[in-house]
Every structure is written in structure tokens, then in C-alpha cells.
Design an enzyme around this catalytic site. Structure first.
Site, PDB file in Angstrom:
ATOM      1  N   ARG A  79      20.591  42.422  43.967  1.00 28.49           N
ATOM      2  CA  ARG A  79      21.134  42.473  45.320  1.00 28.49           C
ATOM      3  C   ARG A  79      20.620  41.293  46.140  1.00 28.49           C
ATOM      4  O   ARG A  79      21.345  40.712  46.942  1.00 28.49           O
ATOM      5  CB  ARG A  79      20.785  43.805  45.983  1.00 28.49           C
ATOM      6  N   HIS A 126      16.295  50.840  58.052  1.00 30.44           N
ATOM      7  CA  HIS A 126      15.989  51.094  56.639  1.00 30.44           C
ATOM      8  C   HIS A 126      15.237  49.934  56.004  1.00 30.44           C
ATOM      9  O   HIS A 126      15.275  49.754  54.782  1.00 30.44           O
ATOM     10  CB  HIS A 126      17.287  51.389  55.873  1.00 30.44           C
ATOM     11  N   CYS A 155       0.229  44.715  43.492  1.00 31.58           N
ATOM     12  CA  CYS A 155      -0.333  44.287  44.774  1.00 31.58           C
ATOM     13  C   CYS A 155      -1.641  43.531  44.530  1.00 31.58           C
ATOM     14  O   CYS A 155      -2.524  44.035  43.805  1.00 31.58           O
ATOM     15  CB  CYS A 155      -0.588  45.527  45.638  1.00 31.58           C
TER      16      CYS A 155
HETATM   17  C1  BV8 Z   1      14.434  60.850  55.716  1.00 33.45           C
HETATM   18  C2  BV8 Z   1      17.873  52.096  50.742  1.00 33.45           C
HETATM   19  C3  BV8 Z   1      12.649  62.171  56.521  1.00 33.45           C
HETATM   20  C4  BV8 Z   1      17.878  50.798  51.425  1.00 33.45           C
HETATM   21  C5  BV8 Z   1      19.201  53.870  51.662  1.00 33.45           C
HETATM   22  C6  BV8 Z   1      15.609  65.266  50.935  1.00 33.45           C
HETATM   23  C7  BV8 Z   1      14.403  64.797  51.407  1.00 33.45           C
HETATM   24  C8  BV8 Z   1      14.326  64.003  52.523  1.00 33.45           C
HETATM   25  C9  BV8 Z   1      15.472  63.647  53.200  1.00 33.45           C
HETATM   26  C10 BV8 Z   1      16.675  64.096  52.691  1.00 33.45           C
HETATM   27  C11 BV8 Z   1      16.773  64.917  51.590  1.00 33.45           C
HETATM   28  N1  BV8 Z   1      18.085  65.204  51.370  1.00 33.45           N
HETATM   29  C12 BV8 Z   1      18.839  64.575  52.295  1.00 33.45           C
HETATM   30  C13 BV8 Z   1      17.997  63.902  53.101  1.00 33.45           C
HETATM   31  C14 BV8 Z   1      18.321  63.067  54.161  1.00 33.45           C
HETATM   32  C15 BV8 Z   1      18.629  61.693  53.545  1.00 33.45           C
HETATM   33  C16 BV8 Z   1      20.128  61.550  53.670  1.00 33.45           C
HETATM   34  O1  BV8 Z   1      20.603  61.293  54.742  1.00 33.45           O
HETATM   35  N2  BV8 Z   1      20.868  61.747  52.561  1.00 33.45           N
HETATM   36  C17 BV8 Z   1      22.320  61.690  52.666  1.00 33.45           C
HETATM   37  C18 BV8 Z   1      22.910  60.925  51.492  1.00 33.45           C
HETATM   38  C19 BV8 Z   1      22.848  63.113  52.783  1.00 33.45           C
HETATM   39  N3  BV8 Z   1      17.921  60.697  54.334  1.00 33.45           N
HETATM   40  C20 BV8 Z   1      16.738  60.221  53.933  1.00 33.45           C
HETATM   41  O2  BV8 Z   1      16.190  60.517  52.888  1.00 33.45           O
HETATM   42  C21 BV8 Z   1      16.082  59.287  54.932  1.00 33.45           C
HETATM   43  N4  BV8 Z   1      14.729  59.666  55.155  1.00 33.45           N
HETATM   44  O3  BV8 Z   1      15.245  61.696  55.979  1.00 33.45           O
HETATM   45  O4  BV8 Z   1      13.085  60.972  55.920  1.00 33.45           O
HETATM   46  C22 BV8 Z   1      11.946  62.960  55.470  1.00 33.45           C
HETATM   47  C23 BV8 Z   1      11.068  62.334  54.616  1.00 33.45           C
HETATM   48  C24 BV8 Z   1      10.412  63.087  53.658  1.00 33.45           C
HETATM   49  C25 BV8 Z   1      10.668  64.452  53.553  1.00 33.45           C
HETATM   50  C26 BV8 Z   1      11.582  65.058  54.407  1.00 33.45           C
HETATM   51  C27 BV8 Z   1      12.227  64.304  55.366  1.00 33.45           C
HETATM   52  C28 BV8 Z   1      16.102  57.855  54.379  1.00 33.45           C
HETATM   53  C29 BV8 Z   1      17.513  57.330  54.351  1.00 33.45           C
HETATM   54  C30 BV8 Z   1      17.520  55.869  53.896  1.00 33.45           C
HETATM   55  C31 BV8 Z   1      18.012  55.820  52.496  1.00 33.45           C
HETATM   56  N5  BV8 Z   1      18.097  54.433  52.066  1.00 33.45           N
HETATM   57  N6  BV8 Z   1      19.165  52.724  50.987  1.00 33.45           N
HETATM   58  C32 BV8 Z   1      18.800  49.905  50.650  1.00 33.45           C
HETATM   59  O5  BV8 Z   1      18.561  49.725  49.443  1.00 33.45           O
HETATM   60  O6  BV8 Z   1      19.768  49.405  51.259  1.00 33.45           O
HETATM   61  S1  BV8 Z   1      20.704  54.607  51.889  1.00 33.45           S
HETATM   62  C33 BV8 Z   1      21.941  53.513  52.198  1.00 33.45           C
HETATM   63  O7  BV8 Z   1      22.847  54.249  53.048  1.00 33.45           O
HETATM   64  C34 BV8 Z   1      21.624  52.250  52.957  1.00 33.45           C
HETATM   65  O8  BV8 Z   1      20.415  52.247  53.638  1.00 33.45           O
HETATM   66  C35 BV8 Z   1      22.772  52.218  53.958  1.00 33.45           C
HETATM   67  O9  BV8 Z   1      22.475  51.409  54.997  1.00 33.45           O
HETATM   68  C36 BV8 Z   1      22.882  53.646  54.301  1.00 33.45           C
HETATM   69  C37 BV8 Z   1      24.124  54.088  55.054  1.00 33.45           C
HETATM   70  O10 BV8 Z   1      25.257  53.678  54.353  1.00 33.45           O
HETATM   71  P1  BV8 Z   1      26.310  52.774  55.149  1.00 33.45           P
HETATM   72  O11 BV8 Z   1      25.596  51.602  55.680  1.00 33.45           O
HETATM   73  O12 BV8 Z   1      27.064  53.615  56.120  1.00 33.45           O
HETATM   74  O13 BV8 Z   1      27.252  52.263  53.991  1.00 33.45           O
HETATM   75  P2  BV8 Z   1      28.448  53.049  53.281  1.00 33.45           P
HETATM   76  O14 BV8 Z   1      28.810  52.301  52.043  1.00 33.45           O
HETATM   77  O15 BV8 Z   1      28.126  54.504  53.192  1.00 33.45           O
HETATM   78  O16 BV8 Z   1      29.663  52.915  54.328  1.00 33.45           O
HETATM   79  C38 BV8 Z   1      30.247  51.623  54.578  1.00 33.45           C
HETATM   80  C39 BV8 Z   1      31.351  51.848  55.585  1.00 33.45           C
HETATM   81  O17 BV8 Z   1      31.889  50.582  55.941  1.00 33.45           O
HETATM   82  C40 BV8 Z   1      32.507  52.688  55.039  1.00 33.45           C
HETATM   83  O18 BV8 Z   1      32.827  53.678  55.997  1.00 33.45           O
HETATM   84  C41 BV8 Z   1      33.658  51.678  54.898  1.00 33.45           C
HETATM   85  O19 BV8 Z   1      34.905  52.264  55.191  1.00 33.45           O
HETATM   86  C42 BV8 Z   1      33.300  50.653  55.961  1.00 33.45           C
HETATM   87  N7  BV8 Z   1      33.765  49.286  55.722  1.00 33.45           N
HETATM   88  C43 BV8 Z   1      33.860  48.622  54.546  1.00 33.45           C
HETATM   89  N8  BV8 Z   1      34.271  47.343  54.777  1.00 33.45           N
HETATM   90  C44 BV8 Z   1      34.404  47.215  56.127  1.00 33.45           C
HETATM   91  C45 BV8 Z   1      34.090  48.449  56.735  1.00 33.45           C
HETATM   92  N9  BV8 Z   1      34.146  48.643  58.067  1.00 33.45           N
HETATM   93  C46 BV8 Z   1      34.512  47.584  58.831  1.00 33.45           C
HETATM   94  N10 BV8 Z   1      34.821  46.363  58.316  1.00 33.45           N
HETATM   95  C47 BV8 Z   1      34.782  46.151  56.981  1.00 33.45           C
HETATM   96  N11 BV8 Z   1      35.109  44.931  56.491  1.00 33.45           N
END
Ligand code: BV8
Length: 248
Positions: A79, A126, A155
Site C-alpha cells: 500500500r 486512524h 524496535c
Molecule cells: C475501536 C486500518 C475501541 C488503517 C481500519 C470489536 C472490538 C473493538 C471494536 C469493534 C469490535 N467490533 C466492531 C468494532 C468497532 C470497529 C468497527 O467499526 N468495525 C466495523 C467494521 C463494524 N472499530 C474499531 O475497531 C475501531 N476501534 O472501536 O476501539 C475499542 C478498542 C478495544 C476494545 C473495545 C473497543 C478502530 C477502527 C479503525 C480500523 N482501521 N484500517 C488502514 O490500514 O487504513 S478500517 C478502514 O475503514 C480504514 O481506516 C478506513 O479509513 C475506514 C473507513 O472506511 P472508508 O474510509 O469509509 O472506506 P470505504 O472503502 O468503506 O468507503 C469508501 C467510500 O467512498 C464508499 O462509500 C464509496 O462509494 C466512496 N467512493 C469511492 N470513490 C469515490 C467515492 N466517493 C466520492 N468520490 C469518489 N471518487
């Protein structure tokens, strides 16, 4: 209420008028902001989205890193190479022309900064793929040459493995970034929601936060998304086409 807007000219005029009436504007962005730079999104329905090809729990979680650290580092370096070869697109450049707009992004790339946004004005919820950090959080952090990233290594301070300074599933967001983002969204009178499926929490809850305190929400996405129901205005299409007209 989200009024579907039929023609482009009306859409631009309405959105520009709304923005001109706002004093504090925040931009909440996701992977779609960098899509026109050639960077893969995660869940985009029509493209080669990352999570349709790879398992996020295997590649973007502490458990996945523990199970196969080399696989994870190789995937992030793949990436990094794509980001090094990419350029800011018209959406990044349009946003960089508006230093009054607070940038809150889920993206880990540095394309907003390379487009001209001040480093300190971009809140990366993030983390940043541009840096490595100690997995044991001993404090070691190092900027990476994205075009020539190092392989898996340990590290130098505590011998734990080094990993990208990004937030994985199950990891908490950087406290400072989250606090700043919440404060700005609590006070915003308008939020631009750009290129995000609004499916990852707690980041996506910022949209509800702005809406709940009376802020207006303008969504720009190529498809309906998790933010659609919160939109006061939804502009369907590539952000690289909408933003230069909207923000000039
Ligand atoms: C947290 C890594 C508290 C970085 C990413 C179990 C335990 C803990 C938490 C959870 C759990 N189960 C669920 C959760 C919550 C979880 C979560 O939300 N899960 C989801 C999937 C349900 N969240 C977490 O874990 C977060 N931490 O809650 O901590 C905690 C801690 C411990 C214990 C308890 C609680 C951490 C979340 C961060 C995860 N990291 N990636 C990297 O490598 O990049 S996720 C990944 O998703 C990226 O970070 C990304 O930024 C993020 C969001 O995605 P989007 O950016 O929206 O991208 P996506 O592809 O989805 O959408 C793109 C959009 O663009 C589409 O709609 C498309 O139509 C549109 N598009 C495309 N082209 C265009 C366009 N629009 C306009 N113009 C264009 N040209």
C-alpha cells in the site's frame, strides 16, 4: 430532510449557498477521497476494494499481526508503494485551497498534506501509514520512505516488532486526534462528508455528533452510504468533480 437534487447546477448553487452561510466547516473524509488518485478503497461496491480481496481481521488487527507479522508488513508496504506513486487529485487540491475547513480524515495516506494542507491541520483518526511505531508503544516512532519501506524489523529501543503507525480493528483511536475531532464536530455548523461508507466506528459517529447539535451535513459519494440518512444534501458522483466547483 435530504432533498434529492436532480440537476448539477442547482446542486452546486444550493451547496455553495449553504457553505457560504457557515462559519465553522469540518470535512470528514474516507478512502473515496483518495480513490481518484488510484488508491484502493476498502468496501467500494464496484471496484477492487481491499476488503473484498483481503480479510481485514488478518491484515488490520493486532491478532492478524501477531499471527503473521511479515504478511501484514508486506501488505502495508504494498500500500505504501501505491501511495508513493500516487498524486493528490482535484479533491485534495480543492480542500487544500480552503485552510478554513478543518480536515478530519480516516485515511492514513499523506495526500492532503502533499496537496498543500498544513500538517497540523489534518486530523488522522486512524493514524499515518507514513510512519512506523513500536508495537509495544515504548515511544519509538520513525518516518518511512514510502517508496522504499523497510521489511519487518524490531524496535531499536525495546526489541518488540515495529508496525505501521495506523489504528487497527480493536485498537483505540489516538486520544488527542479523537478529542480534537469531537470538539470540532460539536461546534461545526456544517460537515462535508467525503468518500466514506460511514461504516467504521467510532469515527462514523462524528457525523451524528454534528447533526445532533444542529450542524448541516453535505454528503459527497459515488453511491448512497451509511451517511445518506443523515444528509441535508447528498451529491452523488466523484468528489474530484464536485469539490473544485463547490469550494472555489
Ligand atoms: C475501536 C486500518 C475501541 C488503517 C481500519 C470489536 C472490538 C473493538 C471494536 C469493534 C469490535 N467490533 C466492531 C468494532 C468497532 C470497529 C468497527 O467499526 N468495525 C466495523 C467494521 C463494524 N472499530 C474499531 O475497531 C475501531 N476501534 O472501536 O476501539 C475499542 C478498542 C478495544 C476494545 C473495545 C473497543 C478502530 C477502527 C479503525 C480500523 N482501521 N484500517 C488502514 O490500514 O487504513 S478500517 C478502514 O475503514 C480504514 O481506516 C478506513 O479509513 C475506514 C473507513 O472506511 P472508508 O474510509 O469509509 O472506506 P470505504 O472503502 O468503506 O468507503 C469508501 C467510500 O467512498 C464508499 O462509500 C464509496 O462509494 C466512496 N467512493 C469511492 N470513490 C469515490 C467515492 N466517493 C466520492 N468520490 C469518489 N471518487
Amino acid at each position: 430532510m435530504n432533498q434529492p437534487i436532480t440537476d448539477r447546477k442547482t446542486a452546486i448553487l444550493s451547496a455553495r449557498t449553504l457553505l457560504q452561510q457557515c462559519e465553522k466547516i469540518v470535512c470528514f473524509s474516507g478512502a473515496g477521497l483518495s480513490a481518484e488518485s488510484g488508491i484502493s478503497t476498502f468496501r467500494d461496491s464496484e471496484t477492487d476494494a481491499l476488503w473484498s480481496r483481503y480479510d481485514p481481521t488478518q491484515l488490520a488487527s493486532p491478532e492478524g499481526f501477531a499471527a503473521d507479522p511479515k504478511l501484514v508488513i508486506d501488505w502495508y508496504n504494498w500500500r505504501r508503494d501505491a501511495i508513493a506513486q500516487a498524486n493528490p487529485n482535484p479533491a485534495h487540491l480543492a480542500l487544500a485551497q480552503r485552510p478554513d475547513i478543518i480536515q478530519i480524515t480516516q485515511n492514513v495516506d499523506d495526500l492532503l498534506e502533499r496537496a498543500g494542507c498544513k500538517q497540523e491541520s489534518v486530523i488522522h483518526l486512524h493514524g499515518n501509514i507514513t510512519h512506523d511505531r513500536c508495537h509495544q508503544r515504548c515511544g519509538f516512532q520513525q518516518k518511512i520512505d514510502l517508496a522504499n519501506p523497510p521489511p519487518l524489523r524490531n524496535c531499536p529501543m525495546c526489541d518488540a516488532p515495529l508496525r505501521p503507525a495506523v489504528v487497527w480493528f480493536g485498537e483505540t483511536l489516538p486520544a488527542w486526534a479523537w478529542q480534537q475531532a469531537e470538539q470540532h464536530c460539536q461546534l461545526a455548523d456544517c460537515m462535508l462528508v467525503i468518500g466514506t461508507s460511514a461504516s467504521v466506528y467510532p469515527a462514523a459517529s462524528l457525523i451524528e455528533l454534528t447533526k445532533a447539535q444542529g450542524g448541516k451535513v453535505i454528503v459527497i459519494n459515488t453511491h448512497p452510504s451509511g451517511a445518506s440518512t443523515l444528509a441535508d444534501m447528498e451529491l452523488i458522483g466523484p468528489c474530484g468533480e464536485w469539490l473544485p466547483e463547490l469550494l472555489s
